[in-house]
Design a protein around this motif. Sequence first.
Motif, PDB file in Angstrom:
ATOM      1  N   UNK A  52       0.848  -1.186   0.000  1.00 37.67           N
ATOM      2  CA  UNK A  52       0.000   0.000   0.000  1.00 37.67           C
ATOM      3  C   UNK A  52       0.889   1.243   0.000  1.00 37.67           C
ATOM      4  N   UNK A  53       0.660   2.150  -0.927  1.00 40.87           N
ATOM      5  CA  UNK A  53       1.478   3.357  -0.995  1.00 40.87           C
ATOM      6  C   UNK A  53       0.720   4.610  -0.594  1.00 40.87           C
ATOM      7  N   UNK A  54      -0.536   4.462  -0.239  1.00 41.45           N
ATOM      8  CA  UNK A  54      -1.340   5.603   0.178  1.00 41.45           C
ATOM      9  C   UNK A  54      -2.779   5.184   0.369  1.00 41.45           C
ATOM     10  N   UNK A  55      -3.583   6.128   0.782  1.00 48.41           N
ATOM     11  CA  UNK A  55      -5.007   5.846   0.995  1.00 48.41           C
ATOM     12  C   UNK A  55      -5.795   7.109   0.679  1.00 48.41           C
ATOM     13  N   UNK A  56      -6.893   6.913  -0.030  1.00 48.32           N
ATOM     14  CA  UNK A  56      -7.794   8.011  -0.361  1.00 48.32           C
ATOM     15  C   UNK A  56      -9.023   7.923   0.531  1.00 48.32           C
ATOM     16  N   UNK A  57      -9.281   8.952   1.275  1.00 52.17           N
ATOM     17  CA  UNK A  57     -10.453   8.988   2.150  1.00 52.17           C
ATOM     18  C   UNK A  57     -11.473   9.954   1.568  1.00 52.17           C
ATOM     19  N   UNK A  58     -12.535   9.369   1.021  1.00 58.78           N
ATOM     20  CA  UNK A  58     -13.646  10.124   0.479  1.00 58.78           C
ATOM     21  C   UNK A  58     -14.906   9.636   1.199  1.00 58.78           C
ATOM     22  N   UNK A  62     -13.199   4.688   1.754  1.00 54.74           N
ATOM     23  CA  UNK A  62     -11.762   4.788   1.925  1.00 54.74           C
ATOM     24  C   UNK A  62     -11.116   3.759   1.008  1.00 54.74           C
ATOM     25  N   UNK A  63     -10.105   4.198   0.263  1.00 52.45           N
ATOM     26  CA  UNK A  63      -9.509   3.350  -0.761  1.00 52.45           C
ATOM     27  C   UNK A  63      -8.013   3.192  -0.540  1.00 52.45           C
ATOM     28  N   UNK A  64      -7.533   1.982  -0.215  1.00 54.03           N
ATOM     29  CA  UNK A  64      -6.090   1.756  -0.178  1.00 54.03           C
ATOM     30  C   UNK A  64      -5.533   1.703  -1.593  1.00 54.03           C
ATOM     31  N   UNK A  65      -4.390   2.327  -1.784  1.00 54.52           N
ATOM     32  CA  UNK A  65      -3.746   2.381  -3.092  1.00 54.52           C
ATOM     33  C   UNK A  65      -2.587   1.397  -3.110  1.00 54.52           C
TER      34      UNK A  65
END
Length: 307
Positions: A52-58, A62-65
């Motif tokens: 995982x290189x990041x996470x998008x929280x909308x 929430x989306x692990x990248x």
Amino acid sequence: MIPAAYPIGTPGFAWGDAERALWLARQTRRRSYAADVLGAVERLRARFDASEYGRLDYPPDSYPLYAIRSRKWRDDLPCVLVTGGVHGYETSGVHGALQFVEQHAERYAGRVNLLVVPCISPWAYERIHRWNPQAIDPNRSFRDDSPAAESAAFMRLVAPLRDRFILHVDLHETTDSDESEFRPALAARDGQSFEPGEIPDGFYLVDDSEKPQPAFQDAIIAAVAKVTHIAPADRNGEIIGSTVVAPGVIRYPLKKLGLCAGVTNAPYTTTTEVYPDSPRATPEQCNAAQVAAVCAAIDFVLAVQQT
């Protein structure tokens, strides 16, 4: 069908917060990033490193990248970058990247270090859209102080390797919905008039006008032509408004436009454009075209290094 007027906003006036909120309220989840992408990444863990290189929280989502790497990464090998899903609606970019890893990545072990990021924009993937929730196009946002969280997270991932990449292949599609939805929405968002264009029927590539590599692009076109048809120039000798410099090849200034393919300093870069709405192409062919492009790009670079 091209709409007479986009249903959000007032012609001639750029969107404000109210218009962006109305646009966001119209977006609905239509497929699953967890099932389609994270599930595939999990199945590849036995053969590759995935992290995982990041996470998008909308909220509420929430989306692990995730990025996939060669298991035996070596400092003495050149690095190759493959990206997909910068625009979430461009399906074969995501699945083509995953299919490349599944079917072909291991044959490059010990020859290159592979870094594959199959879905940069998971929120947009689920909604089959071009933008992120703020109505921002990630593929015009790969620059310092990026307004798109998707682009910023990816740039942080590749920053330590920016000068080590020899090749970057960014997988995209050009679809009929570009004319029916996305370009009209862009014009409405920015308070501009919409001028209809022409969708090319077939596969094409975008080279970097600042450092063109014509033989490299031609080699990819030749490989993909065995899988699906190549887009012809229109009556003006253009594809999507840009001059065709070779069969199936146009050029953009990648870094200047903030495009994903301009993120690194790789000498060899290309953006693929598959046409999934053609009656002459199936989804399987579209994925295969992306895979063929990646393999041809790597093979070309390796052959050049050996000469």
